[in-house]
Design a protein around this motif. Structure first.
Motif, PDB file in Angstrom:
ATOM      1  N   SER A  66      29.546  22.595  58.563  1.00  0.00           N
ATOM      2  CA  SER A  66      28.295  22.970  59.208  1.00  0.00           C
ATOM      3  C   SER A  66      27.379  23.783  58.308  1.00  0.00           C
ATOM      4  O   SER A  66      26.152  23.758  58.475  1.00  0.00           O
ATOM      5  N   THR A  67      27.962  24.528  57.366  1.00  0.00           N
ATOM      6  CA  THR A  67      27.155  25.371  56.486  1.00  0.00           C
ATOM      7  C   THR A  67      27.955  25.715  55.242  1.00  0.00           C
ATOM      8  O   THR A  67      29.192  25.663  55.255  1.00  0.00           O
ATOM      9  N   ARG A  68      27.255  26.050  54.176  1.00  0.00           N
ATOM     10  CA  ARG A  68      27.903  26.525  52.958  1.00  0.00           C
ATOM     11  C   ARG A  68      26.985  27.528  52.287  1.00  0.00           C
ATOM     12  O   ARG A  68      25.780  27.280  52.146  1.00  0.00           O
ATOM     13  N   GLU A  69      27.551  28.660  51.870  1.00  0.00           N
ATOM     14  CA  GLU A  69      26.778  29.675  51.179  1.00  0.00           C
ATOM     15  C   GLU A  69      27.515  30.101  49.915  1.00  0.00           C
ATOM     16  O   GLU A  69      28.721  29.876  49.778  1.00  0.00           O
ATOM     17  N   ASN A  70      26.760  30.708  48.991  1.00  0.00           N
ATOM     18  CA  ASN A  70      27.329  31.244  47.757  1.00  0.00           C
ATOM     19  C   ASN A  70      26.799  32.658  47.564  1.00  0.00           C
ATOM     20  O   ASN A  70      25.589  32.879  47.571  1.00  0.00           O
ATOM     21  N   LEU A  71      27.713  33.622  47.415  1.00  0.00           N
ATOM     22  CA  LEU A  71      27.310  35.019  47.272  1.00  0.00           C
ATOM     23  C   LEU A  71      26.850  35.376  45.862  1.00  0.00           C
ATOM     24  O   LEU A  71      26.271  36.442  45.645  1.00  0.00           O
ATOM     25  N   GLY A  72      27.111  34.520  44.891  1.00  0.00           N
ATOM     26  CA  GLY A  72      26.627  34.759  43.541  1.00  0.00           C
ATOM     27  C   GLY A  72      27.269  35.938  42.839  1.00  0.00           C
ATOM     28  O   GLY A  72      26.665  36.519  41.921  1.00  0.00           O
ATOM     29  N   PHE A  73      28.493  36.280  43.212  1.00  0.00           N
ATOM     30  CA  PHE A  73      29.209  37.331  42.480  1.00  0.00           C
ATOM     31  C   PHE A  73      29.473  36.859  41.056  1.00  0.00           C
ATOM     32  O   PHE A  73      29.485  35.662  40.778  1.00  0.00           O
ATOM     33  N   LYS A  74      29.748  37.794  40.153  1.00  0.00           N
ATOM     34  CA  LYS A  74      29.968  37.442  38.747  1.00  0.00           C
ATOM     35  C   LYS A  74      31.339  36.807  38.560  1.00  0.00           C
ATOM     36  O   LYS A  74      32.367  37.437  38.811  1.00  0.00           O
ATOM     37  N   ASP A  75      31.336  35.586  38.108  1.00  0.00           N
ATOM     38  CA  ASP A  75      32.575  34.862  37.835  1.00  0.00           C
ATOM     39  C   ASP A  75      33.410  35.634  36.819  1.00  0.00           C
ATOM     40  O   ASP A  75      32.916  36.020  35.754  1.00  0.00           O
ATOM     41  N   GLY A  76      34.664  35.887  37.147  1.00  0.00           N
ATOM     42  CA  GLY A  76      35.564  36.587  36.244  1.00  0.00           C
ATOM     43  C   GLY A  76      35.479  38.096  36.312  1.00  0.00           C
ATOM     44  O   GLY A  76      36.424  38.791  35.919  1.00  0.00           O
ATOM     45  N   PHE A  77      34.372  38.641  36.815  1.00  0.00           N
ATOM     46  CA  PHE A  77      34.156  40.081  36.746  1.00  0.00           C
ATOM     47  C   PHE A  77      33.880  40.752  38.085  1.00  0.00           C
ATOM     48  O   PHE A  77      33.696  41.962  38.143  1.00  0.00           O
ATOM     49  N   PHE A  78      33.826  39.984  39.181  1.00  0.00           N
ATOM     50  CA  PHE A  78      33.628  40.666  40.466  1.00  0.00           C
ATOM     51  C   PHE A  78      34.859  41.506  40.781  1.00  0.00           C
ATOM     52  O   PHE A  78      35.960  41.252  40.290  1.00  0.00           O
ATOM     53  N   VAL A  79      34.653  42.528  41.583  1.00  0.00           N
ATOM     54  CA  VAL A  79      35.743  43.450  41.915  1.00  0.00           C
ATOM     55  C   VAL A  79      35.799  43.664  43.424  1.00  0.00           C
ATOM     56  O   VAL A  79      34.854  43.335  44.153  1.00  0.00           O
ATOM     57  N   ASN A  80      36.899  44.216  43.867  1.00  0.00           N
ATOM     58  CA  ASN A  80      37.078  44.514  45.275  1.00  0.00           C
ATOM     59  C   ASN A  80      36.636  45.954  45.533  1.00  0.00           C
ATOM     60  O   ASN A  80      37.449  46.871  45.613  1.00  0.00           O
ATOM     61  N   ASP A  81      35.318  46.138  45.640  1.00  0.00           N
ATOM     62  CA  ASP A  81      34.787  47.470  45.896  1.00  0.00           C
ATOM     63  C   ASP A  81      33.847  47.421  47.098  1.00  0.00           C
ATOM     64  O   ASP A  81      33.652  46.368  47.719  1.00  0.00           O
ATOM     65  N   GLN A  82      33.270  48.566  47.428  1.00  0.00           N
ATOM     66  CA  GLN A  82      32.454  48.665  48.631  1.00  0.00           C
ATOM     67  C   GLN A  82      31.279  47.683  48.622  1.00  0.00           C
ATOM     68  O   GLN A  82      31.001  47.026  49.631  1.00  0.00           O
ATOM     69  N   ASN A  83      30.583  47.576  47.500  1.00  0.00           N
ATOM     70  CA  ASN A  83      29.411  46.704  47.449  1.00  0.00           C
ATOM     71  C   ASN A  83      29.781  45.252  47.711  1.00  0.00           C
ATOM     72  O   ASN A  83      29.098  44.551  48.471  1.00  0.00           O
ATOM     73  N   HIS A  84      30.863  44.788  47.081  1.00  0.00           N
ATOM     74  CA  HIS A  84      31.278  43.407  47.290  1.00  0.00           C
ATOM     75  C   HIS A  84      31.828  43.199  48.702  1.00  0.00           C
ATOM     76  O   HIS A  84      31.573  42.161  49.342  1.00  0.00           O
ATOM     77  N   GLN A  85      32.569  44.168  49.195  1.00  0.00           N
ATOM     78  CA  GLN A  85      33.114  44.062  50.548  1.00  0.00           C
ATOM     79  C   GLN A  85      32.001  43.945  51.587  1.00  0.00           C
ATOM     80  O   GLN A  85      32.077  43.115  52.506  1.00  0.00           O
ATOM     81  N   LEU A  86      30.973  44.739  51.434  1.00  0.00           N
ATOM     82  CA  LEU A  86      29.882  44.714  52.413  1.00  0.00           C
ATOM     83  C   LEU A  86      29.153  43.374  52.422  1.00  0.00           C
ATOM     84  O   LEU A  86      28.704  42.906  53.476  1.00  0.00           O
ATOM     85  N   GLU A  87      29.037  42.740  51.265  1.00  0.00           N
ATOM     86  CA  GLU A  87      28.399  41.421  51.226  1.00  0.00           C
ATOM     87  C   GLU A  87      29.245  40.379  51.979  1.00  0.00           C
ATOM     88  O   GLU A  87      28.699  39.524  52.682  1.00  0.00           O
ATOM     89  N   VAL A  88      30.548  40.477  51.831  1.00  0.00           N
ATOM     90  CA  VAL A  88      31.431  39.564  52.570  1.00  0.00           C
ATOM     91  C   VAL A  88      31.392  39.893  54.059  1.00  0.00           C
ATOM     92  O   VAL A  88      31.366  38.994  54.909  1.00  0.00           O
ATOM     93  N   VAL A  89      31.386  41.175  54.392  1.00  0.00           N
ATOM     94  CA  VAL A  89      31.309  41.590  55.791  1.00  0.00           C
ATOM     95  C   VAL A  89      30.066  41.010  56.462  1.00  0.00           C
ATOM     96  O   VAL A  89      30.113  40.537  57.606  1.00  0.00           O
ATOM     97  N   LYS A  90      28.945  41.013  55.763  1.00  0.00           N
ATOM     98  CA  LYS A  90      27.711  40.458  56.331  1.00  0.00           C
ATOM     99  C   LYS A  90      27.885  38.995  56.707  1.00  0.00           C
ATOM    100  O   LYS A  90      27.404  38.547  57.756  1.00  0.00           O
ATOM    101  N   ILE A  91      28.574  38.246  55.853  1.00  0.00           N
ATOM    102  CA  ILE A  91      28.798  36.824  56.143  1.00  0.00           C
ATOM    103  C   ILE A  91      29.752  36.667  57.323  1.00  0.00           C
ATOM    104  O   ILE A  91      29.540  35.816  58.203  1.00  0.00           O
TER     105      ILE A  91
END
Length: 238
Positions: A66-91
């Motif tokens: 039904s839908t597909r999105e891409n968060l555009g995090f940095k390949d190889g370098f994204f981390v599990n921190d607050q900023n990244h978590q909040l972007e996933v939480v929004k989705i």
């Protein structure tokens, strides 16, 4: 739009390689399924982010999501921190899936384990009402998926449960082959990678066949869990 299932992968093609048979099966059953890619796979040896964007769209059409999105995090370098978590939480709060499918907990590619933990942690945080998020100026309500399942990737591990995809193996293979830049093509002159060999392409089917053999069907996909799988009756098992 509320989704029944949200399948999340660190890279475009993670979902197709690992759980697209399950997705195709549930779509055919009338479930609403979406895909979220964390990165554009820009560090991949073959292809380009633009090519992979196009391939992802084609694969989505094949699977009927039904839908597909891409968060555009940095390949190889994204981390599990607050900023990244909040972007996933929004989705998660945007689509309110009941089931989340995500990367293997431990795997060859470092992004797979990172993505797995990032998504799992975000699923928990998404249910906390004191974490405030908004999209386009609209405040979001808390939402926590009922189930988080991890699909199997490069490393062969024992699944906690398997899904019969016998009637959807062809659609799974077609969705993988949509990523022509990444997988086996005798005419492709780009450098070889561990996933560009004919053996790897063939392995998608024979690994599914092996899991199917164990449960007495033609093809299956396996998943691991973070908590016990519960059934209402022992007759729920096939």
């Amino acid at each position: 739009m509320k989704l029944d299932i949200l399948a999340i992968g660190a890279h475009p093609d993670d979902v197709e390689l690992s759980c697209s048979g399950t997705i195709a099966k549930e779509v055919d059953r009338g479930k609403k399924v979406g895909i979220l890619d964390l990165t554009r796979g820009e560090l991949g040896t073959r292809g380009t982010p633009e090519i992979r964007d196009q391939e992802a769209r084609q694969a989505s059409q094949i699977l009927g999501v039904s839908t597909r999105e891409n968060l555009g995090f940095k390949d190889g370098f994204f981390v599990n921190d607050q900023n990244h978590q909040l972007e996933v939480v929004k989705i998660l709060r945007k689509y309110r899936p009941d089931v989340v499918l995500c990367n293997a907990i431990n795997d060859r590619h470092i992004d797979h384990g990172k993505g797995s933990k990032l998504v799992s942690d975000s699923c928990f945080l998404s249910g906390l009402r004191k974490i405030e998020t908004s999209i386009d100026g609209n405040e979001q309500e808390p939402w926590r998926p009922k189930h988080v399942y991890h699909y199997i990737q490069w490393i062969n591990i024992e699944p906690d449960f398997v899904v019969d995809i016998s009637n959807h193996i062809d659609k799974k293979i077609a969705s993988v082959e949509a990523y022509a830049s990444q997988f086996y093509d005798a005419g492709n002159k780009e450098p070889s990678t561990p996933i560009s060999s004919k053996n790897f392409l063939d392995s998608i089917k024979y690994r599914a066949a092996d899991l199917g053999r164990i449960i007495g069907v033609s093809y299956a996909e396996g998943f691991t869990v973070e908590r016990y799988v519960a059934v209402d009756s022992i007759f729920d098992l096939i």
